[in-house]
Structures are given as C-alpha cells and as structure tokens.
Scaffold this active site. Structure first.
Site, short mmCIF file in Angstrom:
data_model
loop_
_atom_site.label_atom_id
_atom_site.label_comp_id
_atom_site.label_asym_id
_atom_site.label_seq_id
_atom_site.Cartn_x
_atom_site.Cartn_y
_atom_site.Cartn_z
N ARG A 62 7.08 -7.13 -2.74
CA ARG A 62 6.64 -5.93 -2.30
C ARG A 62 5.56 -5.19 -2.82
O ARG A 62 4.63 -4.43 -2.26
CB ARG A 62 8.06 -5.06 -2.31
CG ARG A 62 7.85 -3.74 -1.75
CD ARG A 62 9.14 -2.64 -1.60
NE ARG A 62 8.86 -1.45 -1.47
CZ ARG A 62 9.18 -0.55 -2.32
NH1 ARG A 62 10.14 -0.81 -3.29
NH2 ARG A 62 9.10 0.84 -2.01
N HIS A 66 2.15 -4.13 -1.10
CA HIS A 66 1.79 -2.68 -0.99
C HIS A 66 0.36 -2.73 -1.87
O HIS A 66 -0.41 -1.53 -1.60
CB HIS A 66 2.76 -1.85 -1.67
CG HIS A 66 3.96 -1.78 -0.84
ND1 HIS A 66 4.69 -0.74 -0.75
CD2 HIS A 66 4.54 -2.67 0.48
CE1 HIS A 66 5.51 -0.87 0.39
NE2 HIS A 66 5.51 -2.04 1.02
N HIS A 191 10.54 -9.95 5.27
CA HIS A 191 11.98 -9.06 5.05
C HIS A 191 13.14 -9.75 4.98
O HIS A 191 14.43 -9.50 4.92
CB HIS A 191 12.20 -8.17 6.34
CG HIS A 191 11.13 -7.09 6.43
ND1 HIS A 191 11.06 -6.12 7.26
CD2 HIS A 191 10.52 -6.38 5.11
CE1 HIS A 191 10.23 -4.98 6.78
NE2 HIS A 191 9.90 -5.27 5.61
#
Length: 450
Positions: A62, A66, A191
């Site tokens: 993540r 990001h 995910h």
C-alpha cells in the site's frame, strides 16, 4: 548463437516474452547513470526477513502504491518520490494515506543501514519483495527514483482512488496515470492482500479469507460470493459476504458492474497465471511512472563477467545456461525462449533433466544479478554467455538487450524441448527446426557445451 539468444523485437524470439501492454509512453527520455555501489541483494534479503518476521507485506504494498499512484502523465507531477516521508504535512496527511506511518517506520532502519538508496526506491522494492514472499509473481525492480526535496513537492489531495466511487472514477484516476482498463483490474487484485481498518479508512475487514496470501482469490470471491450492501462499525458503506467474514468496497464491486472491467475479472478468476502476468506488468509500470531510463551498465557487467570467467574457469557452464534458457523456444506456439525460468529452483525448467548442474552457473552469476537489478536475469545470462565465449577465444558477438523474465514457475515449458544426446539426426531437426533454426545453425550449435 546470436539468433538463439536474440531479443530483437522484430524477431520471433523476443515475442516469446509477453510484452508489457501498460508501458507508459510518458517516461522521461533523460537517462540516469547506473550506480553499482548500492547492495541491492543485501537490501532484498533484509526486506525479506522483515516481511517474514512482521507479516507486513500488505501495508508495504500500500505504501509503494500510494507513493506512485499520484502520478499525472500530462503535468508530469506526482509519482514515486518518497514525498510521504515529510510526516507533518503534504501527502503524509492525505486521508488515503492514513496509517502508512507504520510502514514508513518499519522501513526506516533499512533506510538508515543503506543511506545512499532513495526512499522511493526502498519503498518500491519493499512492495515487490512483499508480493513475492506472499506467493505472488517475482517482479523486476529497476532503481532510479529520486526523492522529493521538500514537502512543497507534495501534490494536492484526491489523486488516489476513492473507495466509495464507481467505474468512471476508477477510469479518471488510472487513465490520468496512463493505465488502461486491463491495468485497472489487474492492480485492483492487490486487494487479495490485507484488510481495512476502522482507525485508518473507516472500513473494516479483509477482502479474502487468507489476507496474507497473494493469489487470485479476490477475483473468485467477487464472482462467486453473494455480496450485500451494509456498513462498517463506523458507518462507512461497504459490502459484506453472507457470513460477514469478508468485505468488498464500492470500488471493488464496480469491477463486476462494468462489463469492460468484468471480462478481466472473469479472466483472472479462471487463470491465475494470466493475473500474475498482467499484475506484474501493471504494477511494474505503476512503480516506474515518471522515472528516467537508466543507461545500461553493460561495461560494468562485462568486467564482472570477465573477472568471474578468468577466476573460475566457468565459461562452458555459462554458455550452457544461456543455451538451455533460450533453446526451449517454439516458433509455432510462441512459448519458451530466453526468460530465465530456471531461477525458480523448486519446480519447472530448473528441474528438467537437461538442466542438471546448471544451479552452479546460476549461483556463480547471482552476485552479478543482485548487483544490477535494473537488468533482467535473462539478459544477464545471455550477455554472460557472449562474454564467456569471447574470453575463451571465440568470436566477438553483438548483444541486444530486451529479454523479459518469467514471473512465476508455472510459465515454464514442458520437459523435452532441449536436445537428447542419445538421439540422431531426425531428433536434432525436430528440436532445432522448432526454433526456426537452419541446418547450418544446427551443426555449429552442436559444438556448444552440454
């Protein structure tokens, strides 16, 4: 020999490696100079130990996602440049990045240990290692990211996906980076790792029942489970399965509501290898958004290989390694060929009888592979064989880069594609003609070490 190892995009051999459909045309054309003084092999080992000890692979993925996902192809702003390290303001304070201070803190000791490496390179490599350790594809890593000089280089909030939005929002976000529908769905497969936390996003629960395993379960669950709109304990809208054990976000459900997205969901649910290949292409593109191409360190690699061959007398086995990597090519099915499938040592091509003993060659070249992470393993094996041939008194041969490594062992071809030393002329023709070799090439290649 050149045609056997060739990676000219106009030839059949290069097409044996899947092209990257997500390559960003907006990359800078400026070339950076490769620095070989960063011990990438050691860093990778330290990251592997961290991930295994802390089970922190989801949050490391993540963090890199990001960092890179803020890129805008039109303004050439954002992208992977470690801007979140300025923790008091800027991107670190954006709502989508809540909780990522944990990931940055876990990686800080490794950054302190290797200070010449950029934060952005470290975060990118950490995500690659995290995915591989959790069972996902073995993806390439190319260094060269530069860190933002100050918090003033942060982009505005709102560039990352909003979990409460649908298909058009996803396209707006990902198209801005230069990705397409296939890339959107493939990247959403990340995910399959991790879970939502109410103290970060307000959502809660894992996407899958095994949130530390990287596989195609996310896509299977999207299609096969019954999802009901509900809310998290903090009131955020989200979908729950029948047992209320796993969840999906509104942006996840958009993938099966939109027919163009859904066809890729169906593909990846049915074919994990297709998912791994497409995810590797899309995630590599994501992590490299906006970073310059590095000038190939071929003179440095040549010097390292020449030294290795001189010290170890290993020219024959280096030639054999490249030969057996490339010699699996089938011109009709466009499969096999030079893509370093033997580096998966527990299964696949490394276990084929014809490749017995080639672990020695792979081991000899591994320090060079570790030293130059921006070069594919297949290119290093091929180049090493060219250099070894020259050092041994053979012809000086041209070398062309461009081979792509396999990302999973299941991309290995079946056993039996390489020559059988007990067979005669008809067998040799079968093997070499399959590669589109001529009779003259068949004869002189038979002089290679076996």
């Amino acid at each position: 020999f050149r045609s056997l190892l060739k990676s000219d995009p106009s030839s059949s051999l290069i097409r044996s490696s899947m092209p990257c459909p997500y390559s960003a045309a907006h990359h800078s054309t400026a070339a950076a100079v490769f620095s070989g003084d960063i011990p990438w092999g050691e860093i990778r080992r330290d990251l592997t130990a961290l991930v295994k000890e802390k089970n922190c692979h989801p949050i490391l993925v993540r963090l890199a996602w990001h960092d890179a996902g803020t890129y805008d192809k039109d303004s050439k702003s954002g992208g992977p440049r470690g801007c979140q390290r300025f923790s008091e303001a800027g991107e670190a304070t954006h709502a989508a990045n809540a909780g990522l201070g944990i990931a940055r803190g876990l990686l800080e000791p490794i950054k302190a240990k290797y200070p010449s490496m950029s934060y952005a390179d470290l975060w990118a490599l950490a995500s690659i290692v995290g995915i591989e350790v959790s069972g996902g594809p073995a993806m390439p890593f190319r260094p060269g990211r530069s860190d933002a000089a100050s918090v003033d280089e942060s982009v505005e909030d709102g560039r990352l996906p909003d979990a409460t939005q649908g298909p058009q929002h996803l396209r707006d976000v990902f198209y801005r980076m230069g990705l397409d529908d296939r890339g959107i769905v493939a990247l959403s497969g990340a995910h399959t790792l991790g879970r939502c936390h109410t103290d970060r996003s307000g959502f809660e629960g894992p996407w899958t029942e095994k949130p530390l395993v990287f596989d195609n379960t996310y896509f299977k669950d999207l299609l096969n489970k019954t999802w009901t709109m509900g809310e998290s304990s903090t009131g955020q809208p989200q979908y729950w399965d029948e047992k209320k054990e796993t969840m999906m976000l509104i942006s996840d459900m958009a993938l099966i509501e939109d027919p163009e997205f859904k066809k890729y969901v169906e593909l990846y649910a049915a074919d994990e290898q297709a998912f791994f290949s497409d995810f590797s292409n899309a995630f590599t593109t994501l992590l490299e958004l906006g970073i310059p191409e590095l000038e190939g360190p071929w003179d440095q690699i040549r010097a390292d290989v020449e030294k290795l061959v001189t010290e170890k007398g290993c020219a024959p086995i280096l030639v054999r390694l490249a030969w057996h990597d490339a010699g699996t090519y089938d011109s009709k099915s466009n499969t096999g060929g030079p893509r370093a499938a033997q580096r998966f040592t527990e299964s696949g091509e490394s276990t084929h009888a014809a490749n017995a003993g080639l672990d020695i060659a792979r081991g000899l070249l591994q320090p060079i592979v570790d030293k130059y992470p921006g070069v594919s393993v297949a290119d290093i094996w091929a180049f090493a064989s060219v250099v070894a041939t020259e050092v041994s008194g053979g012809p000086k041969m041209p070398f062309q880069k461009g081979r792509k490594d396999t990302v999973v062992a299941t991309q290995s071809v079946e056993d039996g594609r390489l020559p059988d030393a007990t067979q005669g002329a008809a067998h040799l023709r079968d093997v070499f003609y399959r590669q589109m070799s001529t009779v003259s090439q068949l004869v002189w290649r038979s002089s290679f070490p076996v």
